[in-house]
Design a protein around this motif. Structure first.
Motif, PDB file in Angstrom:
ATOM      1  N   VAL A  32       0.863  -1.184   0.000  1.00 56.01           N
ATOM      2  CA  VAL A  32       0.000   0.000   0.000  1.00 56.01           C
ATOM      3  C   VAL A  32       0.896   1.230   0.000  1.00 56.01           C
ATOM      4  N   VAL A  33       0.596   2.150  -0.889  1.00 59.57           N
ATOM      5  CA  VAL A  33       1.321   3.410  -0.925  1.00 59.57           C
ATOM      6  C   VAL A  33       0.308   4.537  -0.772  1.00 59.57           C
ATOM      7  N   GLU A  34       0.572   5.423   0.188  1.00 53.29           N
ATOM      8  CA  GLU A  34      -0.310   6.570   0.395  1.00 53.29           C
ATOM      9  C   GLU A  34       0.493   7.860   0.231  1.00 53.29           C
ATOM     10  N   LEU A  35      -0.051   8.769  -0.550  1.00 57.36           N
ATOM     11  CA  LEU A  35       0.599  10.070  -0.733  1.00 57.36           C
ATOM     12  C   LEU A  35      -0.376  11.167  -0.314  1.00 57.36           C
ATOM     13  N   VAL A  36       0.169  12.158   0.376  1.00 60.25           N
ATOM     14  CA  VAL A  36      -0.653  13.303   0.761  1.00 60.25           C
ATOM     15  C   VAL A  36       0.069  14.583   0.341  1.00 60.25           C
ATOM     16  N   ALA A  37      -0.592  15.378  -0.496  1.00 60.53           N
ATOM     17  CA  ALA A  37      -0.005  16.647  -0.937  1.00 60.53           C
ATOM     18  C   ALA A  37      -0.900  17.786  -0.458  1.00 60.53           C
ATOM     19  N   MET A  38      -0.327  18.671   0.341  1.00 65.85           N
ATOM     20  CA  MET A  38      -1.090  19.813   0.841  1.00 65.85           C
ATOM     21  C   MET A  38      -0.977  20.983  -0.150  1.00 65.85           C
ATOM     22  N   THR A  39      -1.425  22.164   0.257  1.00 66.51           N
ATOM     23  CA  THR A  39      -1.487  23.305  -0.660  1.00 66.51           C
ATOM     24  C   THR A  39      -0.143  23.565  -1.360  1.00 66.51           C
ATOM     25  N   ASP A  40      -0.195  23.680  -2.667  1.00 70.13           N
ATOM     26  CA  ASP A  40       0.985  23.989  -3.493  1.00 70.13           C
ATOM     27  C   ASP A  40       2.103  22.937  -3.381  1.00 70.13           C
ATOM     28  N   ALA A  41       1.793  21.788  -2.846  1.00 68.79           N
ATOM     29  CA  ALA A  41       2.819  20.742  -2.727  1.00 68.79           C
ATOM     30  C   ALA A  41       2.841  19.874  -3.983  1.00 68.79           C
ATOM     31  N   THR A  42       4.026  19.308  -4.272  1.00 70.16           N
ATOM     32  CA  THR A  42       4.163  18.431  -5.436  1.00 70.16           C
ATOM     33  C   THR A  42       4.849  17.129  -5.039  1.00 70.16           C
ATOM     34  N   ILE A  43       4.259  16.023  -5.465  1.00 67.54           N
ATOM     35  CA  ILE A  43       4.889  14.718  -5.255  1.00 67.54           C
ATOM     36  C   ILE A  43       5.031  14.038  -6.606  1.00 67.54           C
ATOM     37  N   LYS A  44       6.253  13.632  -6.891  1.00 61.58           N
ATOM     38  CA  LYS A  44       6.502  12.872  -8.106  1.00 61.58           C
ATOM     39  C   LYS A  44       6.923  11.475  -7.684  1.00 61.58           C
ATOM     40  N   TYR A  45       6.173  10.485  -8.066  1.00 56.94           N
ATOM     41  CA  TYR A  45       6.413   9.122  -7.600  1.00 56.94           C
ATOM     42  C   TYR A  45       6.698   8.236  -8.813  1.00 56.94           C
ATOM     43  N   SER A  46       7.898   7.677  -8.871  1.00 57.93           N
ATOM     44  CA  SER A  46       8.271   6.864 -10.035  1.00 57.93           C
ATOM     45  C   SER A  46       8.578   5.433  -9.614  1.00 57.93           C
ATOM     46  N   THR A  47       8.145   4.491 -10.408  1.00 57.46           N
ATOM     47  CA  THR A  47       8.357   3.084 -10.095  1.00 57.46           C
ATOM     48  C   THR A  47       8.971   2.372 -11.290  1.00 57.46           C
ATOM     49  N   VAL A  48      10.003   1.587 -11.033  1.00 60.31           N
ATOM     50  CA  VAL A  48      10.441   0.627 -12.041  1.00 60.31           C
ATOM     51  C   VAL A  48      10.278  -0.736 -11.399  1.00 60.31           C
ATOM     52  N   GLN A  49       9.280  -1.451 -11.842  1.00 60.03           N
ATOM     53  CA  GLN A  49       8.907  -2.717 -11.211  1.00 60.03           C
ATOM     54  C   GLN A  49       9.399  -3.871 -12.057  1.00 60.03           C
ATOM     55  N   ASN A  50      10.264  -4.665 -11.489  1.00 60.58           N
ATOM     56  CA  ASN A  50      10.851  -5.789 -12.222  1.00 60.58           C
ATOM     57  C   ASN A  50      10.815  -7.041 -11.368  1.00 60.58           C
ATOM     58  N   TRP A  51       9.700  -7.290 -10.721  1.00 60.50           N
ATOM     59  CA  TRP A  51       9.553  -8.540  -9.966  1.00 60.50           C
ATOM     60  C   TRP A  51       9.689  -9.712 -10.918  1.00 60.50           C
ATOM     61  N   TYR A  52      10.061 -10.848 -10.391  1.00 63.20           N
ATOM     62  CA  TYR A  52      10.196 -12.045 -11.234  1.00 63.20           C
ATOM     63  C   TYR A  52       8.858 -12.369 -11.915  1.00 63.20           C
ATOM     64  N   PRO A  53       8.843 -12.473 -13.244  1.00 63.50           N
ATOM     65  CA  PRO A  53       7.578 -12.649 -13.962  1.00 63.50           C
ATOM     66  C   PRO A  53       7.134 -14.101 -14.141  1.00 63.50           C
ATOM     67  N   GLY A  54       7.916 -15.060 -13.674  1.00 61.61           N
ATOM     68  CA  GLY A  54       7.579 -16.451 -13.958  1.00 61.61           C
ATOM     69  C   GLY A  54       8.287 -16.903 -15.221  1.00 61.61           C
ATOM     70  N   ASP A  55       8.298 -18.200 -15.464  1.00 63.25           N
ATOM     71  CA  ASP A  55       9.016 -18.677 -16.650  1.00 63.25           C
ATOM     72  C   ASP A  55       8.090 -18.687 -17.874  1.00 63.25           C
ATOM     73  N   ALA A  56       8.605 -19.234 -18.989  1.00 56.55           N
ATOM     74  CA  ALA A  56       7.865 -19.169 -20.247  1.00 56.55           C
ATOM     75  C   ALA A  56       6.520 -19.887 -20.169  1.00 56.55           C
ATOM     76  N   ASP A  57       6.418 -20.885 -19.304  1.00 58.41           N
ATOM     77  CA  ASP A  57       5.159 -21.620 -19.182  1.00 58.41           C
ATOM     78  C   ASP A  57       4.254 -21.047 -18.096  1.00 58.41           C
TER      79      ASP A  57
END
Lengths: 249, 494
Positions: free
Chosen positions: B266-291
Motif C-alpha cells: 500500500v502506498v499513500e501520498l498526501v499533498a497539501m497546498t501547493d505541494a508536489t509529489i513525483k512518484y516513479s516506479t520501475v517494477q521488475n519482480w520475477y515474472p515467472g518462466d515461459a510456461d
C-alpha cells in the motif's frame, strides 16, 4: 564487387526473378530499368535480405562473400545499403538516435570504434549542410510526418552518414519534384569514388540525367534482357519498354 | 552475500524441517511460521515493538479482511491463493544492523547498480565529494524481505527538515505524524489486499517534507523479496506539507522461484497546498518462466490525495515484471486547481497478466488530470488498461486527457482497454484517445537493413512507443528503464 549469377527467387510459389546475371564492379554505378512488375523491387529486397522471399537458385556475392547467407544486419555492416522505395515510419524514434545506433552497430560489427554523441552530431550536421537539407531533419522522428520528398531525402541523408560500399536505390526518384531529384542525385554523386558502387533502380530515364551510370540494364520478366551504356536509357525513353522487350523476345 | 545465503539457508531449514511455531532462537532468524491469524498479527506488532494504537489498527484491519472477498473483476486468472501457506514475516538475521552500505549484501548493491540508483552515492560513501554543479545524490532506503536494511543520507536530509526513514522507525520517532496520516488515503478496509496489508504490513518508507521545503535529493526505496514462501507487504507513506516538493523512486526485484510469491503493498501520498509529489516506479519482480510457472503476484494499492489547492501528484511507472499485476495508482483531486498525472508503461511477455491503470477523482474546481498509458504485449500474455475518470458535481471546469496506446508483438497476446468516464458536472471536459498497433515486419526490416540486430530493433521501436512516459522518469531511471524494456522483450520476436 557485386556478382549475381543465375539468381532465381520469388514469393511463396511464384517465381519472380528467373535467372539474373549481373556484375557491378567496384567504383561503378549501374542502372536497372524496366517496366512495372519486372522484378526490380524483388531484386533489391532479395539482395538486402528481406523475409518472405525465397531464393530457389543461383548466387549473389559481395566482395567474394555469399550475400544470401547473411542476416540483413550483417549485409548492412558489410557495406550494403538499400534506399527504400517506401521509407518506413518509426514513431517516437528520433532520426539522430536511430542513425547513431545503426552506425555504431555497423562499426561494432566491423570492429571499429563507436562514435559518441558529440562526434556523431558533428559528422551528421556536416552531411546535412553538404546536402543542403533542413537542420531539424535529425531531431524529427524517423520519417514520421515527412512528405514523400522528405522521406526520400532522409534516405539519402542516411546513406551519406552510413557511407556504404554498395548502395541500392529502389526507385528513389519516384514522386520527387525536380529540386528533390537534384538533391538525391547530388547525394549519390558525392559518394562516387573508386571504392563505392551503386545499383540505381528506376522507371524513368530522368534520374539518369543527374546520376550518369556506367552501365544500364533492362530488366523484364525476371531477366536482364539487354545491357548497354548510358545511351540505352535514352533509347528506352524514346521508344518505350515494349519495343526493347519485343526486340529481345 | 551473508544476508542472502543465510536467509535462503535458514528458510530452507525452517520450511523443510517442519518448524512449528514462534521464532527460533537456535538459528537466530526472525521468521513467523506459515499462516495468518490474530496471533500472527500480534506477533508482527510485538516484534516491531509497536504502540498499542497500531496493534489495534492492525487487528481491526485483520477483522475487516476476514469479512472481505478477493476481488474477481480484474482480467487476470490464477490458481486460488492459499493465504495460510505463506510466511507473513521474515527478516534477515539481526546483527547490529549495517552502519553503511559496505555492510549491505553486495548482491543487493549490484542490483542497485543495475537499477542505476546509487552510483554517485557509493562514491560519496567512499569519500568522494560531489563536484560543483553535479546532480544531487539519491538517498536510498533498502527493504529486504520484511525489514529496511539501510537508509542513507539521513543526516543531510535532516538538516533540510526532511524525514526519510523506515516506517517501522517512524512509528517510534514520529508517532503523531504516522498516526495522523496512516490509512488516511487508503483506509484499512478499502479493498481486500489493502486490508491484508494493513493487518500484516512489514516495513516500508516514511517521508515527510515540511512546509516550503524542496527535498534536496531524489529519495529512493529499493524493495526485494528474497525468502521463499514469503509475502511482502510493504507500506509507504509520503506527506508533503504546503509548498513542499519531493521526487521519490522505487525499484523492485525478486529472485527466480518456481512457486508464486505474494506482494500486496500500500502506498499513500498526501499533498497539501501547493505541494508536489513525483512518484516513479520501475517494477521488475520475477515474472515467472515461459510456461507461467512461478513469479510474483503483485496486488498493490497506490493512491495519492491532492488535499490542498494547486497541489500536484504525478505517478510514473514502468512495469515489466510480476506474473500478475493488479495495480491502479490513483489521484484524489480534492484541492481546487490540483493536478493528477499518470504515466505508465506495462510490458507483458510469456504468460504474464497485467491489469493496470489509474483512477482520477475530480472533486475540486478546475482540477486537471492527464493519463498516458502504453501497454506492450508479447508472447501469450494479456495486458489490460483499466481506468476511471470521475468528475464530481462541484468540480467546475475539471479537465481530463487520456491516451491509451497498445503495441502487440506476435499474434498470441492480448491487449484490452477498459476506460470508465463518469461526469457529473456539465462544465467538465474529458478526452480519450486510444490506438492499437503491431510492430510491423517492414519496421523491423528497415532497422535491420540499417545494421541493427532484430532485438535492438525491437528495443528501439518499443522505446519510441514509450517515449512519452519514459521522459517523465528521472534521468538515471529513464536510461535503466530503456535497457529493462529491451531485456524484457528479448526473444519475443522471430
Amino acid at each position: 564487387m557485386l556478382e549475381i549469377k543465375g539468381l532465381r527467387a520469388g514469393i511463396e510459389d511464384k517465381e519472380i526473378l528467373k535467372g539474373i546475371d549481373l556484375v557491378v564492379p567496384t567504383g561503378e554505378v549501374h542502372a536497372i530499368m524496366g517496366p512495372n512488375g519486372s522484378g526490380k523491387s524483388t531484386l533489391s529486397y532479395v539482395l538486402s535480405g528481406r523475409d518472405g522471399y525465397e531464393v530457389t537458385g543461383g548466387s549473389a556475392t559481395f566482395d567474394g562473400a555469399d550475400l544470401l547467407e547473411m542476416e540483413p544486419e550483417v549485409r548492412a555492416a558489410a557495406g550494403l545499403f538499400l534506399a527504400f522505395q517506401y521509407p518506413v515510419e518509426l514513431p517516437g524514434v528520433g532520426n539522430a538516435n536511430f542513425l547513431r545506433t545503426a552506425l555504431n552497430a555497423q562499426r561494432r560489427a566491423r570492429g571499429e570504434a563507436e562514435l559518441d554523441a558529440v562526434q556523431f552530431l558533428k559528422m551528421a550536421r556536416a552531411e546535412i549542410k553538404r546536402l543542403s537539407m533542413a537542420d531539424d531533419m535529425l531531431k524529427r522522428n524517423v520519417n514520421v510526418g515527412f512528405s514523400g520528398g522528405e522521406k526520400k531525402r532522409n534516405e539519402v541523408l542516411q546513406m551519406a552518414i552510413l557511407r556504404p560500399k554498395l548502395a541500392i536505390l529502389d526507385e528513389t526518384d519516384s514522386g520527387l519534384d525536380i529540386d528533390a531529384l537534384k538533391i538525391v542525385a547530388d547525394g549519390v554523386n558525392a559518394l562516387r569514388s573508386p571504392t563505392f558502387s551503386a545499383l540505381v533502380i528506376t522507371h524513368y530515364q530522368r534520374l539518369l540525367d543527374y546520376i550518369v551510370p556506367d552501365r544500364v540494364h533492362v530488366l523484364a520478366g525476371g531477366r536482364i534482357i539487354r545491357s548497354g551504356g548510358p545511351e540505352l536509357a535514352h533509347e528506352l525513353e524514346a521508344n518505350g519498354y515494349a519495343a526493347v522487350v519485343a526486340e529481345a523476345a | 552475500m551473508a544476508a542472502v545465503t543465510e536467509t535462503l539457508d535458514t528458510v530452507a531449514a525452517v520450511t523443510e524441517g517442519g518448524y512449528k511455531w514462534g521464532f527460533s532462537t537456535d538459528i537466530e532468524m526472525d521468521m513467523a511460521p506459515k499462516g495468518l491469524n490474530e496471533d500472527i498479527v500480534r506477533l508482527i506488532s510485538e516484534r516491531k515493538g509497536e504502540p498499542a494504537w497500531l496493534l489495534e489498527w492492525r487487528l481491526k484491519s485483520y477483522a475487516a479482511w476476514l469479512k472481505m472477498e478477493e476481488p474477481s473483476w480484474a482480467k487476470v486468472q490464477h490458481a486460488p491463493i492459499d493465504y495460510q501457506d505463506l510466511h507473513y514475516y521474515a527478516a534477515p538475521k539481526k546483527k547490529a544492523g549495517p552502519k553503511s552500505l559496505d555492510e549491505v549484501d553486495p548482491a543487493l548493491l549490484a542490483m542497485y547498480e543495475k537499477l542505476g540508483i546509487p552510483l554517485r552515492e557509493r562514491a560519496i560513501l567512499a569519500g568522494v565529494e560531489p563536484e560543483e554543479g553535479e546532480r544531487p545524490p539519491v538517498a536510498v532506503d533498502a527493504v529486504f524481505d520484511s525489514v529496511s536494511v539501510a537508509t542513507t543520507f539521513k543526516d543531510t536530509l535532516a538538516k533540510a527538515g526532511v524525514i526519510f526513514c523506515p516506517i517501522s522507525e517512524a512509528v517510534h520517532s514520529h508517532p503523531d505524524l504516522v498516526k495522523q496520516y496512516l490509512g488516511s488515503v487508503v483506509p484499512a478496509g478499502d479493498n481486500y489486499f489493502a486490508a491484508l496489508n494493513s493487518a500484516v504490513f512489514s516495513d516500508g518508507s516514511f517521508v515527510f517534507i515540511p512546509k516550503g521545503v524542496r527535498c534536496p535529493m531524489e529519495l529512493s526505496t529499493y524493495f526485494r523479496i528474497n525468502a521463499r514462501n514469503t509475502g511482502q507487504f510493504e507500506r509507504t507513506l509520503i506527506v508533503v506539507e504546503d509548498g513542499g516538493y519531493v521526487s521519490y523512486l522505487e525499484g523492485c526485484t525478486a529472485p527466480q522461484r518456481d512457486e508464486n510469491q505474494l506482494h500486496a503493498a500500500v502506498v499513500e501520498l498526501v499533498a497539501m497546498t501547493d505541494a508536489t509529489i513525483k512518484y516513479s516506479t520501475v517494477q521488475n519482480w520475477y515474472p515467472g518462466d515461459a510456461d507461467g510457472k512461478g513469479g510474483i503476484y503483485n496486488f498493490v494499492t497506490k493512491r495519492g490525495a491532492c488535499r490542498g489547492a494547486r497541489s500536484k501528484i504525478s505517478w510514473t511507472q514502468v512495469e515489466t515484471g510480476s506474473a500478475i499485476t493488479w495495480k491502479y495508482p490513483s489521484c484524489i483531486l480534492q484541492g481546487d486547481d490540483s493536478v493528477g498525472e499518470f504515466y505508465s508503461v506495462a510490458v507483458t511477455t510469456n504468460r504474464q497478466q497485467a491489469d493496470t491503470g489509474t483512477k482520477m477523482i475530480h472533486i475540486g474546481k478546475n482540477t486537471r488530470s492527464t493519463i498516458v498509458s502504453k501497454g506492450i504485449s508479447a508472447g501469450r500474455s494479456d495486458n489490460t488498461y483499466r481506468g476511471l475518470v470521475r468528475i464530481m458535481k462541484n468540480a467546475d471546469g475539471a479537465r481530463n486527457f487520456t491516451q491509451c496506446d497498445s503495441l502487440l508483438i506476435g499474434d498470441q497476446c492480448g491487449a484490452h482497454t477498459v476506460p470508465y468516464i463518469e461526469s457529473r458536472n456539465p462544465t467538465a471536459k474529458t478526452e480519450h484517445e486510444a490506438t492499437t498497433s503491431k510492430i510491423a515486419d517492414d519496421q523491423l526490416f528497415y532497422c535491420r537493413q540499417r545494421g541493427l540486430s532484430q532485438e535492438d530493433a525491437v528495443g528501439l521501436i518499443v522505446n519510441g512507443f514509450c517515449k512519452d512516459v519514459l521522459k517523465e522518469l528521472p534521468m538515471e531511471f529513464a536510461v535503466e528503464a530503456q535497457k529493462l524494456l529491451a531485456v524484457s522483450l528479448e526473444g519475443s520476436v522471430g
